[in-house]
Design a protein around this motif. Structure first.
Motif, PDB file in Angstrom:
ATOM      1  N   VAL A   1      -7.658   5.641   2.725  1.00 17.65           N
ATOM      2  CA  VAL A   1      -8.361   5.347   1.479  1.00 17.65           C
ATOM      3  C   VAL A   1      -9.839   5.095   1.768  1.00 17.65           C
ATOM      4  O   VAL A   1     -10.191   4.550   2.817  1.00 17.65           O
TER       5      VAL A   1
ATOM      6  N   THR B   1       1.359   4.061  -2.973  1.00 21.14           N
ATOM      7  CA  THR B   1       1.107   5.482  -2.723  1.00 21.14           C
ATOM      8  C   THR B   1       2.293   6.327  -3.177  1.00 21.14           C
ATOM      9  O   THR B   1       2.131   7.344  -3.865  1.00 21.14           O
TER      10      THR B   1
ATOM     11  N   ASP C   1       0.835  -1.205   0.000  1.00 20.55           N
ATOM     12  CA  ASP C   1       0.000   0.000   0.000  1.00 20.55           C
ATOM     13  C   ASP C   1       0.871   1.258   0.000  1.00 20.55           C
ATOM     14  O   ASP C   1       0.644   2.192  -0.772  1.00 20.55           O
TER      15      ASP C   1
ATOM     16  N   SER D   1      -2.422  10.930  -6.604  1.00 19.91           N
ATOM     17  CA  SER D   1      -2.551  10.387  -5.248  1.00 19.91           C
ATOM     18  C   SER D   1      -3.505   9.198  -5.252  1.00 19.91           C
ATOM     19  O   SER D   1      -4.390   9.102  -6.111  1.00 19.91           O
ATOM     20  N   VAL D   2      -3.323   8.310  -4.283  1.00 20.73           N
ATOM     21  CA  VAL D   2      -4.232   7.179  -4.156  1.00 20.73           C
ATOM     22  C   VAL D   2      -5.650   7.676  -3.931  1.00 20.73           C
ATOM     23  O   VAL D   2      -6.621   7.118  -4.451  1.00 20.73           O
TER      24      VAL D   2
ATOM     25  N   GLU E   1       2.461   9.022  -6.282  1.00 20.38           N
ATOM     26  CA  GLU E   1       2.814  10.410  -5.989  1.00 20.38           C
ATOM     27  C   GLU E   1       3.956  10.900  -6.870  1.00 20.38           C
ATOM     28  O   GLU E   1       3.980  12.065  -7.283  1.00 20.38           O
TER      29      GLU E   1
END
Length: 298
Positions: free
Chosen positions: A135, A65, A61, A74-75, A69
């Motif tokens: 998220v 991310t 994760d 962005s996520v 970036e």
């Protein structure tokens, strides 16, 4: 295992094997003068307060991310775009970190008193703890807000005590034994095969995403991971990754859990006949290899 390979095992032997795999906390564990809460406290005390999500998944994760970036994305933007059709807002903040001990405590109560005994808001809190940090978690949000649909849907799907009315009632031990006894052999076989494949799928997905991040390529693979971030598939990924190399008994239990979940889904669809079924066929709900099994109506 022979049954799972499709070999001709006598039906009575198959059903006995599934039934003997069911060794969950049950009402028999509650001592005279005691309570379900006492049993849940004892089981929970045997576990630590670590993150319920495996460290490998958290690392992926974070790496995803960082990768997005560097590309100027962005996520949050990615998930917002995917979920725009659901009109979701920023995720709620959890007041306290949920740990593995909390999960064991809740699952013990569900096993003894029935899954429908759990407060739906707390179910949402548990579900959100599996999501990537920061998220959107739309399914968890629905549960936390106690099913913010129409009042008619709430009346059909929630109990007066704020539990989920569509879950089969009774202790999970009792329900699972009934499933082992009454489920058709083809359904038992398919549930076993899916349960056995889930850890393989989880490890393979982690391997492929890590390779894609290292090589800075394969948008398709990264998108597959993003899809797992958004709903029930995330819970399956977390659980399956933790169960890699599991025993045949654990596979049997997981197969019965899948059958339990399918029955609950059928009850939801029966209670809400105008539900948007196509949303349930998306990869963020189930991995693609599970969709046909979970959505089979008969």
């Amino acid at each position: 295992m022979a049954f799972g390979e499709g070999l001709p095992v006598p039906e009575a032997v198959v059903r006995k094997a599934f039934a003997e795999a069911v060794k969950l906390p049950s009402p028999e564990n509650v001592l005279p003068g005691g309570s379900t809460e006492d049993v849940a406290d004892a089981y929970a005390a045997k576990h630590d307060r670590s993150d319920p999500v495996p460290a490998r998944i958290r690392r992926i994760d974070a790496a995803l991310t960082a990768f997005l970036e560097t590309a100027g994305v962005s996520v949050d933007e990615v998930t917002q775009a995917v979920l725009a059709q659901f009109d979701r807002q920023a995720p709620l903040m959890q007041a306290e970190r949920v740990t593995r001990r909390d999960w064991v405590h809740a699952s013990t109560i569900a096993a003894i008193d029935g899954a429908e005994s759990l407060d739906v808001g707390y179910m949402g809190t548990l579900a959100r703890s599996l999501a990537p940090l920061g998220v959107l978690a739309p399914v968890a949000e629905d549960l936390e807000l106690c099913w913010p649909g129409s009042e008619q849907e709430a009346a059909q799907l929630l109990t007066p005590e704020n539990g989920l009315a569509f879950l089969p009632a009774g202790s999970l031990n009792e329900i699972f034994l009934q499933l082992a006894e009454a489920t058709s052999l083809p359904d038992l076989l398919q549930a076993w095969q899916i349960a056995a494949h889930l850890p393989v799928w989880a490890v393979d997905l982690c391997d492929r995403v890590e390779a894609a991040l290292a090589a800075r390529n394969s948008v398709e693979t990264l998108n597959e991971w993003v899809q797992t971030m958004l709903g029930p598939t995330r819970g399956l990924l977390v659980t399956a990754a933790r169960n890699a190399g599991q025993s045949p008994r654990k596979t049997a239990i997981d197969a019965l859990i899948l059958l339990f979940q399918r029955e609950a889904l059928r009850r939801v669809l029966a209670a809400v006949p105008d539900a948007e079924v196509q949303n349930l066929e998306q990869p963020w709900v189930f991995p693609t290899f599970m969709t046909d099994f979970m959505m089979t109506s008969t």
